[in-house]
Design a protein around this motif. Sequence first.
Motif, PDB file in Angstrom:
ATOM      1  N   ARG A  17       1.314   0.927   0.320  1.00  0.00           N
ATOM      2  CA  ARG A  17      -0.003   0.614   0.887  1.00  0.00           C
ATOM      3  C   ARG A  17      -1.105   0.962  -0.114  1.00  0.00           C
ATOM      4  O   ARG A  17      -1.348   2.129  -0.383  1.00  0.00           O
ATOM      5  CB  ARG A  17      -0.245   1.401   2.173  1.00  0.00           C
ATOM      6  CG  ARG A  17       0.697   0.988   3.269  1.00  0.00           C
ATOM      7  CD  ARG A  17       0.546   1.923   4.450  1.00  0.00           C
ATOM      8  NE  ARG A  17       1.585   1.647   5.418  1.00  0.00           N
ATOM      9  CZ  ARG A  17       1.437   0.842   6.448  1.00  0.00           C
ATOM     10  NH1 ARG A  17       0.301   0.240   6.657  1.00  0.00           N
ATOM     11  NH2 ARG A  17       2.431   0.636   7.281  1.00  0.00           N
ATOM     12  N   PRO A  18      -1.772  -0.040  -0.628  1.00  0.00           N
ATOM     13  CA  PRO A  18      -2.807   0.228  -1.623  1.00  0.00           C
ATOM     14  C   PRO A  18      -4.154   0.637  -1.040  1.00  0.00           C
ATOM     15  O   PRO A  18      -5.054   1.011  -1.776  1.00  0.00           O
ATOM     16  CB  PRO A  18      -2.932  -1.106  -2.345  1.00  0.00           C
ATOM     17  CG  PRO A  18      -2.586  -2.115  -1.301  1.00  0.00           C
ATOM     18  CD  PRO A  18      -1.531  -1.454  -0.445  1.00  0.00           C
ATOM     19  N   ILE A  19      -4.324   0.578   0.280  1.00  0.00           N
ATOM     20  CA  ILE A  19      -5.630   0.824   0.880  1.00  0.00           C
ATOM     21  C   ILE A  19      -5.621   2.116   1.684  1.00  0.00           C
ATOM     22  O   ILE A  19      -4.761   2.325   2.534  1.00  0.00           O
ATOM     23  CB  ILE A  19      -6.034  -0.336   1.809  1.00  0.00           C
ATOM     24  CG1 ILE A  19      -6.112  -1.634   1.007  1.00  0.00           C
ATOM     25  CG2 ILE A  19      -7.362  -0.046   2.487  1.00  0.00           C
ATOM     26  CD1 ILE A  19      -6.319  -2.865   1.858  1.00  0.00           C
ATOM     27  N   VAL A  20      -6.591   2.984   1.392  1.00  0.00           N
ATOM     28  CA  VAL A  20      -6.797   4.182   2.195  1.00  0.00           C
ATOM     29  C   VAL A  20      -8.209   4.122   2.768  1.00  0.00           C
ATOM     30  O   VAL A  20      -9.112   3.550   2.167  1.00  0.00           O
ATOM     31  CB  VAL A  20      -6.599   5.490   1.397  1.00  0.00           C
ATOM     32  CG1 VAL A  20      -5.170   5.628   0.919  1.00  0.00           C
ATOM     33  CG2 VAL A  20      -7.558   5.591   0.245  1.00  0.00           C
ATOM     34  N   VAL A  21      -8.386   4.707   3.934  1.00  0.00           N
ATOM     35  CA  VAL A  21      -9.683   4.715   4.604  1.00  0.00           C
ATOM     36  C   VAL A  21     -10.058   6.164   4.866  1.00  0.00           C
ATOM     37  O   VAL A  21      -9.297   6.906   5.491  1.00  0.00           O
ATOM     38  CB  VAL A  21      -9.635   3.925   5.932  1.00  0.00           C
ATOM     39  CG1 VAL A  21     -10.988   3.945   6.604  1.00  0.00           C
ATOM     40  CG2 VAL A  21      -9.159   2.494   5.694  1.00  0.00           C
ATOM     41  N   VAL A  44      -4.033   3.315   5.258  1.00  0.00           N
ATOM     42  CA  VAL A  44      -3.695   4.699   5.575  1.00  0.00           C
ATOM     43  C   VAL A  44      -4.998   5.403   5.927  1.00  0.00           C
ATOM     44  O   VAL A  44      -5.941   5.427   5.133  1.00  0.00           O
ATOM     45  CB  VAL A  44      -3.036   5.408   4.381  1.00  0.00           C
ATOM     46  CG1 VAL A  44      -2.735   6.864   4.710  1.00  0.00           C
ATOM     47  CG2 VAL A  44      -1.760   4.680   3.956  1.00  0.00           C
ATOM     48  N   LEU A  45      -5.070   5.962   7.128  1.00  0.00           N
ATOM     49  CA  LEU A  45      -6.252   6.686   7.571  1.00  0.00           C
ATOM     50  C   LEU A  45      -6.151   8.121   7.106  1.00  0.00           C
ATOM     51  O   LEU A  45      -5.221   8.853   7.481  1.00  0.00           O
ATOM     52  CB  LEU A  45      -6.377   6.623   9.093  1.00  0.00           C
ATOM     53  CG  LEU A  45      -7.590   7.315   9.700  1.00  0.00           C
ATOM     54  CD1 LEU A  45      -8.891   6.694   9.197  1.00  0.00           C
ATOM     55  CD2 LEU A  45      -7.520   7.265  11.208  1.00  0.00           C
ATOM     56  N   LEU A  46      -7.080   8.540   6.259  1.00  0.00           N
ATOM     57  CA  LEU A  46      -7.095   9.908   5.778  1.00  0.00           C
ATOM     58  C   LEU A  46      -7.753  10.814   6.809  1.00  0.00           C
ATOM     59  O   LEU A  46      -8.538  10.348   7.635  1.00  0.00           O
ATOM     60  CB  LEU A  46      -7.862   9.982   4.457  1.00  0.00           C
ATOM     61  CG  LEU A  46      -7.310   9.125   3.309  1.00  0.00           C
ATOM     62  CD1 LEU A  46      -8.189   9.269   2.079  1.00  0.00           C
ATOM     63  CD2 LEU A  46      -5.877   9.503   2.990  1.00  0.00           C
TER      64      LEU A  46
END
Length: 67
Positions: free
Chosen positions: A24-28, A64-66
Amino acid sequence: MAISEWVELSTLTWPEAEDVFRNRPIVVLPLGSLEQHGPHLAVSVDNVLGAALARGVASVVGGVLLP
């Protein structure tokens, strides 16, 4: 786990997190502040709104929710 699903990082073990970040290349990152909003609201209003918006974005992009 399908890529279209979002993941909350704080619920994963470190081996699971390592696997998730490979795919998953995207983190939020939810951002907010603590401030007064008058005597009728909690000081965490902006944090609550920021977290809800971040969950919505993560669900749309499969990120991915940080914490």
